[in-house]
Design a protein around this motif. Structure first.
Motif, short mmCIF file in Angstrom:
data_model
loop_
_atom_site.label_atom_id
_atom_site.label_comp_id
_atom_site.label_asym_id
_atom_site.label_seq_id
_atom_site.Cartn_x
_atom_site.Cartn_y
_atom_site.Cartn_z
N ARG A 1 31.83 32.98 48.22
CA ARG A 1 32.88 33.24 49.20
C ARG A 1 34.25 32.81 48.68
O ARG A 1 35.26 33.04 49.32
CB ARG A 1 32.56 32.55 50.52
N ARG A 2 34.27 32.16 47.52
CA ARG A 2 35.55 31.79 46.91
C ARG A 2 35.97 32.78 45.83
O ARG A 2 36.94 32.54 45.12
CB ARG A 2 35.46 30.39 46.29
N ARG A 3 35.21 33.85 45.69
CA ARG A 3 35.52 34.83 44.65
C ARG A 3 36.90 35.44 44.87
O ARG A 3 37.57 35.83 43.93
CB ARG A 3 34.46 35.94 44.66
N ASP A 4 37.31 35.54 46.13
CA ASP A 4 38.64 36.07 46.40
C ASP A 4 39.71 35.14 45.86
O ASP A 4 40.72 35.56 45.32
CB ASP A 4 38.83 36.29 47.90
N GLU A 5 39.45 33.83 46.00
CA GLU A 5 40.40 32.86 45.44
C GLU A 5 40.49 33.04 43.93
O GLU A 5 41.56 32.99 43.34
CB GLU A 5 39.93 31.43 45.76
N ALA A 6 39.32 33.24 43.30
CA ALA A 6 39.31 33.42 41.85
C ALA A 6 40.09 34.65 41.44
O ALA A 6 40.89 34.62 40.50
CB ALA A 6 37.87 33.50 41.35
N ALA A 7 39.88 35.76 42.18
CA ALA A 7 40.60 36.99 41.85
C ALA A 7 42.10 36.78 41.97
O ALA A 7 42.88 37.22 41.11
CB ALA A 7 40.14 38.12 42.77
N ALA A 8 42.50 36.10 43.04
CA ALA A 8 43.92 35.83 43.22
C ALA A 8 44.44 34.95 42.08
O ALA A 8 45.54 35.18 41.56
CB ALA A 8 44.16 35.14 44.56
N ALA A 9 43.64 33.96 41.69
CA ALA A 9 44.08 33.06 40.64
C ALA A 9 44.23 33.80 39.31
O ALA A 9 45.21 33.61 38.59
CB ALA A 9 43.11 31.91 40.49
N ILE A 10 43.28 34.66 39.00
CA ILE A 10 43.37 35.40 37.74
C ILE A 10 44.62 36.27 37.72
O ILE A 10 45.37 36.30 36.75
CB ILE A 10 42.09 36.25 37.51
N ALA A 11 44.87 36.96 38.83
CA ALA A 11 46.07 37.80 38.89
C ALA A 11 47.33 36.94 38.79
O ALA A 11 48.29 37.30 38.12
CB ALA A 11 46.08 38.61 40.18
N THR A 12 47.31 35.79 39.45
CA THR A 12 48.49 34.92 39.41
C THR A 12 48.72 34.38 38.01
O THR A 12 49.85 34.35 37.51
CB THR A 12 48.30 33.74 40.39
#
Lengths: 184, 184
Positions: free
Chosen positions: A141-152
DNA sequence: CCCGGTTTGTAGTGGTCACTGCGAAACCAT
DNA sequence: ATGGTTTCGCAGTGACCACTACAAACCGGG
């Protein structure tokens, strides 16, 4: 005893030359001079320039993973922690020729020039999947955080390469300062 | 009645040519042929290639703001809302030659080639400050969210240009889906 | 209608590029 | 050592690049 130069010799020299001087300065003639041979030798092993570039980009992909691995090595629970873990890598990225070379290749791909247009998307896709694989410790459920972090992280790399450290530091400071206490 | 060509004519043609075919295809000869004149005419108004490129990049900066303005026009309270507002622009960015041209110029700057190395950082810095100015509606304590969003948007633009829509869509979907209910 | 500077065409300059033809040298199997 | 293959140097080729010398065409002011 073998011959004086192997394909790997020349490829290693080509990657080194690209890291030193950029892809635009990577020509048969200059590479040959750097290796102390006739350009005919280079052309013998890499019949076309595209062959040479293709293998250089492959080597660049490996270098990129080596350069970025420390950024994802520490397990992180959320967006801000991931960014904090990646920070030491980001902070010196502007002095790392690997990133400069990557953005040069990216620019050539954006311009539609072959073989970059065909090869760079594979490079980037492979990197994203590799980065996603490294953060499997993150709960689903934290995969969205990871995606945001990678993009950031990607955006901050871009800032650093194209606008210098000032703009990137400012953005990063705001993200880290603002998110530290909030979500966890 | 004046002469056939003004400097502005030629500059507009140069920007159009760059958007159509990329900076690497922007040469005195090709531009002259496109305008139906001798290359001597182009060189007359832009004594060196760097002069021409400098003014083309200035025009590109304006185009970039025009292209991105809708992304920041809607007031947004946080990171995810900003990304959602920017989404329509991001989603079609890969078909927009303005972004391709920007990344090409960025790649040339990363490679250290003049005049890009000198001019592109100014372009990017100006854009970041302009974007920050557009989001003044955001409360001061949300400035960190804005900084994160700008970096994230930049990273997604990069994904879209360099890896195609699939990788970018996947990342964006995770961010939007995961953050929708969370912080507000 | 002619005289000054401004604009444009023709025809180059020297340079660099990817790539090649050809022959010689280095190498290996026998 | 000898014959065949792999590797390499020399000397190009034609294409394209940014940029230029020179002179003709064009223009408004007198």
């Amino acid at each position: 005893m073998g011959y004086r130069h192997t394909k790997d010799d020349i490829l290693a020299g080509a990657l080194a030359a690209a890291l030193d001087d950029g892809l635009s300065q990577l020509t048969f003639g200059r590479l040959a001079k750097r290796l102390g041979v006739s350009d005919r030798v280079v052309v013998y092993y890499f019949p076309s320039k595209d062959d040479l570039i293709g293998e250089v980009l492959l080597g660049l992909g490996t270098q990129l993973q080596i350069a970025l691995a420390p950024a994802f090595a520490t397990p992180a629970a959320n967006h801000v922690e991931m960014l904090r873990a990646a920070w030491p890598v980001l902070a010196r990225s502007e002095h790392d020729p690997v990133f400069a070379l990557f953005f040069e290749a990216g620019g050539l791909a954006a311009a539609g020039r072959e073989p970059y247009r065909s090869l760079v998307p594979q490079l980037v896709t492979a990197w994203v999947e590799w980065a996603a694989g490294l953060i499997v410790g993150t709960p689903a459920r934290r995969r969205d955080e990871a995606a945001a972090a990678i993009a950031t992280i990607d955006g901050l790399l871009l800032f650093r390469q194209l606008a210098g450290s000032k703009a990137a530091d400012q953005a990063a400071r705001r993200i880290l300062a603002g998110g530290a206490s909030a979500r966890g």
